[in-house]
Every structure is written in structure tokens, then in C-alpha cells.
Design an enzyme around this catalytic site. Structure first.
Site, PDB file in Angstrom:
ATOM      1  N   GLU A 217      -4.991  10.204   5.771  1.00  0.00           N
ATOM      2  CA  GLU A 217      -3.930   9.235   6.035  1.00  0.00           C
ATOM      3  C   GLU A 217      -4.043   8.208   7.259  1.00  0.00           C
ATOM      4  OE1 GLU A 217       0.026   9.333   4.181  1.00  0.00           O
ATOM      5  OE2 GLU A 217      -0.154   7.983   3.583  1.00  0.00           O
TER       6      GLU A 217
ATOM      7  N   HIS B  71       7.388  11.061  -2.893  1.00  0.00           N
ATOM      8  CA  HIS B  71       8.282  12.278  -1.854  1.00  0.00           C
ATOM      9  C   HIS B  71       9.665  11.842  -2.383  1.00  0.00           C
ATOM     10  CE1 HIS B  71       5.259  12.868   0.694  1.00  0.00           C
ATOM     11  NE2 HIS B  71       5.071  11.935  -0.012  1.00  0.00           N
TER      12      HIS B  71
ATOM     13  N   ASP C  35       3.914   7.014  -4.179  1.00  0.00           N
ATOM     14  CA  ASP C  35       4.598   7.264  -2.861  1.00  0.00           C
ATOM     15  C   ASP C  35       6.282   7.385  -2.710  1.00  0.00           C
ATOM     16  OD1 ASP C  35       4.119   8.474  -0.439  1.00  0.00           O
ATOM     17  OD2 ASP C  35       2.843   7.644  -0.205  1.00  0.00           O
TER      18      ASP C  35
ATOM     19  N   GLN D  46       5.182  18.530   6.466  1.00  0.00           N
ATOM     20  CA  GLN D  46       5.884  17.611   6.821  1.00  0.00           C
ATOM     21  C   GLN D  46       5.216  17.226   8.470  1.00  0.00           C
ATOM     22  OE1 GLN D  46       6.658  14.122   5.429  1.00  0.00           O
ATOM     23  NE2 GLN D  46       5.199  13.876   7.341  1.00  0.00           N
TER      24      GLN D  46
ATOM     25  N   HIS E 261       1.963  10.992  -7.387  1.00  0.00           N
ATOM     26  CA  HIS E 261       2.333  11.257  -5.704  1.00  0.00           C
ATOM     27  C   HIS E 261       3.798  10.350  -5.598  1.00  0.00           C
ATOM     28  CE1 HIS E 261       0.582  12.283  -1.577  1.00  0.00           C
ATOM     29  NE2 HIS E 261       1.659  11.991  -1.565  1.00  0.00           N
TER      30      HIS E 261
ATOM     31  N   TRP F 227       9.137   4.528   4.713  1.00  0.00           N
ATOM     32  CA  TRP F 227       8.022   4.269   5.300  1.00  0.00           C
ATOM     33  C   TRP F 227       7.759   3.125   4.609  1.00  0.00           C
ATOM     34  CZ3 TRP F 227       8.827   9.439   3.976  1.00  0.00           C
ATOM     35  CH2 TRP F 227       8.714  10.638   5.659  1.00  0.00           C
TER      36      TRP F 227
ATOM     37  N   HIS G 205      -1.957  15.580   1.086  1.00  0.00           N
ATOM     38  CA  HIS G 205      -2.791  14.262   2.012  1.00  0.00           C
ATOM     39  C   HIS G 205      -3.290  14.492   3.278  1.00  0.00           C
ATOM     40  CE1 HIS G 205       2.120  14.135   0.914  1.00  0.00           C
ATOM     41  NE2 HIS G 205       2.309  12.886   0.675  1.00  0.00           N
TER      42      HIS G 205
HETATM   43 FE   FE2 Z   1       2.465  10.833   0.702  1.00  0.00          FE
END
Ligand code: FE2
Length: 413
Positions: A213, A59, A309, A152, A57, A315, A210
Site C-alpha cells: 500500500e 477496519h 476500508d 498494524q 476489506h 485515514w 495489507h
Molecule cells: Fe486497510
């Protein structure tokens, strides 16, 4: 047969000591003592020889962008999504390619030879998708990059979100994505899960959403994902990423939910580095841990892999592409400190993510000729020290070497 590489005398994750011969990009033999001639012999005696690290996982369209155009002041998921929206508006396809390739080089040096990356398909310019398709092609001989069509800003909440998932799949993206907890309502979230599963069934693809979360104990899209997986006949091809709401759910409800996830053969992909910092932000004390119920899921037969991630993005300000950092955090937060549990945590960044991605990695004859030699005696020492990856071999070629860490000044006592 011409042997290209023999890795001699390494200790495998299960404790066996063996030589491994690699020829024509595949493992040709695993035996006590291989005496054949080889193009190169790597002495791995006393060192751990493991199958490659796999990140289930990530991005890659956002990586290495930290600070552009500003940092995430609240540290929350929602501010991260808003900040990513600001970056999307100003970044070019070339920017994304350059950052992604830089990250791929870092990850390979850490022994990561496969990554599943979500790619935001709600970027109106589609630069994210085009960039990552270009990167997938550029790295393919060394690194397996599997792309997820990730809306997203929502399947329904973003204008054209669902249609852009289809457009990305048509362009060659591999897996159907989604973000049901970010839709406007629970009902829209359920509909998004259903739409994703139906699309994957229609096209014979995998699904990775996702999912839940949040710290909301009532966010229950994972239940719908498991039920839709069964209804659409997608068992073994679906993953729920994050699943952090399960941390906060009622125990009685979870006692029904986990067997349903196992029945549906839905895999779980928690991301401990990110969720230990993103979740619990609205709690006072005690603050909840942002991690799903890893040992309980694994004990019920659910395939669980830890993902990275984020690395230096809207993030998360840290990260290095080292899956041992990910497993180290994961085993701490999930209280997996027994010897068996730590070995399972190591498998959660090697074997289990390879299974989720459908890769033929392994350490037996016929498997891909890809492995990592670590400067550690066994998986537990590797987790403790996160040592140098002495050699990284991908498809029968040495693609990275790192010298062991050496102190140049030693304290005398
Ligand atoms: Fe993610």
C-alpha cells in the site's frame, strides 16, 4: 413447505425477471411465477433484486472515530497509522463495541450482509480483539463478520507483533493478516509474508495481507505473497489487499507479475475511496491514482473485489457503508465505464467478495435466504443513482426497509 417470503417479479443482475421464494432461511425456489402462499409477499416488479453487498476489506475497530483525538492533517497513510496509535491509547473496549455496532446497523441498512474486518492485534490491551469478537457474536444472525488478525504496527516491527497474531487466532479470530510494506526493511517484509503463509497453512486458515500500500514501484511483496501461496499450498485462500504499488510498477515487470498472481489464485482487494485520497500525496503533477490494475487483473482471471476500508476514521473523513459508493469510485478511477465493465464493478461488491470470504450467498435454489431489493432497474442504474435499499433480507428475515427517495417540492419548467 411453509414459504416465509416471496419476492415477486424482481429483475436479477443478469437481467432475468423472476420470483424468489425463501423458506427456513434459504432460497427455496427461483421461478417465473411462484403462486404458493407466503408469510409476506414483497412486490419487486421493475426493481433490481441482487445478492447482498459484501465488504471484503474494512477496519471496524477504528470506524466512526473521526476527530479523536485529532484529524489527519497530511492525509497520508503514515500519519493515519500514527493517529490510530494515539486513539488506541485512549479508547476503551466499550467505545469500540459501541462504534462498531453503530456501523453494522448503517451497513445492514445499505444491504451489506457480510464484512471482513481487520482487527489490530498490536494494541497492547487487546481491547480491539475482545471488542470485535463480542460484536461478531452480537450481529451473527444478521451480518457475517469475518475477522483478520492484523498486526498494524508490523509483524516484526511491533514488539510481539507476530506473537499477537497467534494470540488473536487462539482467541477465535478467523484470518491471518499482515502489513509487509510497513516492516523496517524489504527483507523483514518478505519474512513477514512467509511467516503469515506458514501460520495459515499450519492452521488451515485464510490469509489477507495489507500488501504494497504505497506509491513505491519497488514495493513487491505481492510477488512473494503469490510465490509463498503456491509453496504453502494455499491457492484460493489468500488475498492481497490494496496492491497500490502495482499502479506505479514497470509494465514489463507487471506482465510477469499478473500471471503469477493468477497462477497462485491470490485474490486482489483494492479500496478505491481510500487509496484515491491516501496515495499520490508526495507527487506534484501529474498525480498518480492510488488504485491497482483492476481491469488487467480481472482480465487475467484474478478474483477482484472492491473494499470500503474506512469510514470516518484516522485515514478517511467520509464514507457511509454504502458499497455502491465504493464501486462508483472504483469504476471511475479504473476507467471501467463500458456497460460490461460497470456490471463487473457491481459484481466486485457482491459476487466476488462473497467468493473471497467463502460465503454461500447467491440467487439460486439452496443459497442463503439473503438478498437486497433496490429502487433501480438494473446494476448500472444502481451504480448511477445509489438508490434506496427498499428491503434487505438476511437469512430469511427482513432486517431493514427504506422508503424510496421522494421530492416534496418539484420545480416547474
Ligand atoms: Fe486497510
Amino acid at each position: 413447505m411453509n414459504i416465509d417470503i416471496i419476492v415477486k417479479g424482481g429483475t436479477l443482475p443478469d437481467g432475468r425477471v423472476a420470483d424468489i421464494a425463501i423458506a427456513d432461511g434459504r432460497i427455496a425456489a427461483v421461478d417465473d411465477a411462484i403462486t404458493a402462499e407466503a408469510g409476506e409477499v414483497i412486490d419487486a416488479s421493475g426493481k433490481l433484486v441482487a445478492q447482498p453487498f459484501v465488504d471484503a476489506h474494512f477496519h471496524m475497530d477504528a470506524t466512526l472515530s473521526y476527530g479523536r483525538p485529532r484529524v489527519n492533517a497530511s492525509g497520508t497513510l503514515l500519519e493515519g497509522i500514527a493517529l490510530w496509535g494515539e486513539l488506541k491509547a485512549i479508547q476503551s473496549r466499550e467505545d469500540i463495541v459501541e462504534r462498531a455496532l453503530a456501523y453494522c446497523r448503517q451497513a445492514v441498512a445499505k444491504g451489506v450482509l457480510a464484512i471482513r474486518s481487520h482487527v489490530d492485534v498490536t494494541d497492547p490491551s487487546f481491547a480491539t480483539v475482545e471488542a470485535l469478537l463480542e460484536v461478531r457474536e452480537a450481529v451473527k444472525d444478521t451480518l457475517d463478520l469475518q475477522l483478520v488478525a492484523f498486526p498494524q504496527d508490523g509483524w516484526f516491527r511491533a514488539e510481539g507483533g507476530g506473537a499477537n497474531v497467534v494470540r488473536a487466532l487462539d482467541a477465535g479470530v478467523d484470518v491471518v493478516g499482515g502489513i509487509p510494506h510497513f516492516e523496517r526493511t524489504m527483507a523483514d517484509g518478505f519474512a513477514a509474508v512467509r511467516a503469515a503463509c506458514e501460520l495459515a497453512a499450519e492452521r488451515g486458515l485464510r490469509v489477507d495481507l495489507h500488501c504494497d500500500e504505497s506509491d513505491d514501484p519497488m514495493s513487491r511483496h505481492i510477488e512473494t505473497l503469490a510465490a509463498e501461496t503456491i509453496r504453502c499450498g494455499l491457492q484460493g485462500r489468500v488475498a492481497g489487499s490494496h496492491l497500490t504499488s502495482m499502479h506505479s510498477m514497470d509494465n514489463y515487470y507487471v506482465a510477469k507479475l499478473i500471471p503469477l498472481i493468477a497462477e497462485a489464485e491470490v485474490a486482489a482487494i483494492p479500496n478505491p475511496l481510500i487509496n484515491i485520497t491516501l496515495q499520490g500525496r508526495m507527487d506534484t503533477y501529474p498525480k498518480r491514482r492510488g488504485l491497482t490494475r483492476v481491469p488487467e487483473l480481472a482480465a487475467s482471471g484474478v478474483t477482484v473485489a472492491f473494499g470500503q476500508d474506512c469510514v470516518m476514521d484516522p485515514w478517511y473523513p467520509l464514507g457511509s457503508g454504502d458499497m455502491l459508493d465504493v464501486a462508483h469510485m472504483g469504476l471511475h478511477v479504473a476507467l471501467m465505464t463500458s456497460p460490461d465493465a460497470m456490471r463487473r464493478a457491481f459484481a466486485m461488491v457482491t459476487d466476488t467478495p462473497a467468493a473471497i470470504l467463502g460465503l454461500d450467498f447467491g440467487l439460486t435454489t439452496g443459497d442463503r435466504g439473503s438478498l437486497v431489493v433496490l429502487d433501480a432497474a438494473d446494476p448500472i442504474e444502481a451504480l448511477r443513482l445509489r438508490p434506496a435499499r427498499l428491503a434487505v433480507i438476511s437469512n430469511g428475515r427482513v432486517v431493514s426497509r427504506t422508503a424510496p427517495a421522494v421530492s416534496t417540492v418539484t420545480a416547474s419548467f
